[in-house]
Scaffold this active site. Structure first.
Site, short mmCIF file in Angstrom:
data_model
loop_
_atom_site.label_atom_id
_atom_site.label_comp_id
_atom_site.label_asym_id
_atom_site.label_seq_id
_atom_site.Cartn_x
_atom_site.Cartn_y
_atom_site.Cartn_z
N LEU A 165 -9.70 -25.54 4.06
CA LEU A 165 -8.58 -25.58 4.93
C LEU A 165 -7.22 -24.61 4.26
CD1 LEU A 165 -7.45 -27.25 7.34
CD2 LEU A 165 -5.92 -28.77 5.84
N GLY A 166 -7.64 -23.62 4.37
CA GLY A 166 -6.58 -22.40 3.80
C GLY A 166 -5.73 -21.80 4.82
N ARG A 245 -18.46 -16.55 5.63
CA ARG A 245 -19.32 -15.46 4.91
C ARG A 245 -20.81 -16.11 5.43
NH1 ARG A 245 -16.03 -12.46 4.94
NH2 ARG A 245 -15.10 -11.11 3.17
N GLU A 274 -26.31 -9.22 6.66
CA GLU A 274 -25.61 -7.97 7.63
C GLU A 274 -25.92 -6.60 7.31
OE1 GLU A 274 -21.46 -9.05 7.55
OE2 GLU A 274 -21.66 -11.04 7.92
N HIS A 292 -19.53 -9.45 12.80
CA HIS A 292 -18.47 -9.62 11.62
C HIS A 292 -17.31 -8.81 12.37
CE1 HIS A 292 -18.02 -10.22 7.10
NE2 HIS A 292 -16.81 -10.24 7.64
N ALA A 294 -14.36 -10.76 13.29
CA ALA A 294 -13.04 -11.62 13.57
C ALA A 294 -12.05 -11.00 13.16
CB ALA A 294 -13.70 -12.95 12.74
#
Lengths: 325, 325
Positions: A165-166, A245, A274, A292, A294
């Site tokens: 929850l950062g 990740r 990846e 990758h 986002a």
């Protein structure tokens, strides 16, 4: 004051800026650098003959994307005092090695947080409501022919569990609250400023979750934090969204759970190896696969440009770095 | 009290319930009806020999999905006093003809509103952030090979314009507020209970909008309300999401704007001539196509079952209908 002068008064030789990147990470993401710095790029094409000499005296290294920085790289560039990161996660940088040598490190800070949170919500809706699967269905011409397909599942009111929850996770929480979802989370410690339910254990969180959003940092402690036990706890109707990740999830287990239908679905922006994506996933309607990306919007690149340039300028001006970690 | 007795005391012949449906709308959506009513289905297979006689005395008609109900149908079933709709929009029912004959009409009420609002947000994120396009890219094996593709555009902070601030539109607004978006809307009249900016004119709304969500009812007044002028006002970076009805948009114009790149993109759950989708759209990465399924979740079917059954029971009990319009 000599350093500040470098910055504000154009001199014959602009300050050296060492770039560190894998071939797939283009320097074109940072066009603004060339005008103010002597950019040293080991992958320049044609090669830069001054690189071997000049790179030995570069005091600052711009690390593009998740390009690894470990003891070898730090040995190779002995004058580096600061590694300017350009990603939110810094698992590719050996922070302990940097600390031992007194090398400072900066991250992208919050530059990407809104975009990653938006994307996580988008992936969750897409997986639950089968949006990409529906698009595939229409494009294949199946609508007039075939009469039935998977219904998906409602988003509103579901129980959302957030791992980490950062900066990103708290934005994910805020968005899902507006869908009438209940929020719970796991993180290193309980956050006193939020009223969401805290679980010290990811298995317990998963047992009480329909939509598990994985957005914590990858560290030795969080490697494969989403394992067989967590997926079992999440169960057949639960879904996982990973915008953190790849190695946060035991991908081999994940593939087996998805193939066997023992997990409801997954929205994956990141993978363990990846750009390799397990081939078993490529034909499943229960997953949404994303390369990758986002963080990838013009707006977040502009925000990244600002924080990267701000850190470099602060370094050369002997001012506090913006996003030192 | 005879009607109420029909309901609560099983009799030899349960009340007649006339079903009205197109072949593609399965009666299997309503399994609960068979146990309490004598269901009359003109499309029963094998055909029901009692249908021609019994349907003449049916007092209530369950209209499945958007099956048209006009003067012809009302003539065919002269005893019908109430049409129980099972969709949110009722443009397929000739409300004026019903009114002239004193036939009451009910809608699905709010049963679908959360699901449609969720889907609208999902389509908007998908279009702006290219989620389905990314999924296609990965499934095609392009990630390791191809290095670049469209970035998409940020969702957070964008200007959202809502055409129709009813049960669905207000839920869309609430969700986008949590993304830090500003909300404006067009509807028949200004709503005194909200602080969003009101535009009496859709062109003015579109001029001040990045994400246009179309979720109003289809009426004579709203037919092709999204026309050339609106798309021009929305412009190259604007996107349209349609979860209302296909004919709210001038589809021919929409296709031309999208093909020419004069509109940023579109997320379309509905089309003018379903299940036909204009073939020009099938190869565009700027669109997300969906087969009229924004309402389709097991949870919304359960909610629909409740409201449909509630209306039928209320009718036979001479109690107020739940969602009469």
């Amino acid at each position: 004051m000599a350093a500040a002068a470098d910055e504000h008064q154009p001199s014959e030789t602009p300050p050296l800026l060492l770039v560190h990147r894998l071939p797939r990470f283009k320097l074109s993401f940072f066009p603004f650098l060339q005008t103010e710095y002597t950019v040293l790029d080991p992958l320049a094409d044609p090669p830069d003959p001054s690189f071997p000499d000049l790179s030995k005296s570069a005091r600052i290294m711009l690390c593009v994307g998740p390009t690894p920085v470990g003891s070898d790289e730090l040995d190779r560039y002995p004058a580096v005092e600061c590694v300017v990161g350009s990603s939110a996660g810094l698992n590719h940088i050996d922070l302990a090695a940097c600390r031992r040598r007194g090398v400072r490190v900066t991250s992208a800070g919050d530059a990407f947080s809104d975009d990653v949170a938006d994307y996580a919500v988008g992936l969750a809706i897409d997986v639950l409501r089968r949006v990409s699967a529906a698009d595939r269905f229409v494009r294949a011409g199946s609508w007039p022919v075939q009469k039935e397909y998977l219904l998906g599942s409602k988003v509103s009111g579901k129980r959302v569990g957030i791992v980490g929850l950062g900066s990103i996770g708290s934005r994910v929480a805020k968005r899902f609250e507006a869908f009438g979802c209940t929020i719970a989370y796991n993180s290193r410690s309980m956050k006193s400023h939020v009223s969401y339910t805290y679980y010290a254990n990811v298995v317990d969180l998963a047992s009480n979750t329909d939509i598990l959003i994985v957005c914590c940092a990858l560290t030795n402690e969080t490697y494969h934090v989403i394992n067989n036990d967590v997926m079992t706890a999440l169960g057949k109707t639960g879904i996982i969204v990973n915008v953190g990740r790849g190695a946060l999830i035991d991908e081999k287990e994940l593939v087996e759970f998805l193939v066997r239908g023992e997990l409801g679905g997954a929205g994956l922006d990141v993978f363990e190896h990846e750009p390799h994506v397990p081939k078993e996933l490529l034909t499943l309607d229960s997953v949404v696969l994303s390369p990758h990306k986002a963080v990838f919007t013009p707006e977040s690149f502009a925000a990244l440009e600002k924080v990267v340039l701000g850190n470099i300028q602060a370094f050369f001006s002997n001012e506090p770095l913006l996003t030192e970690i």
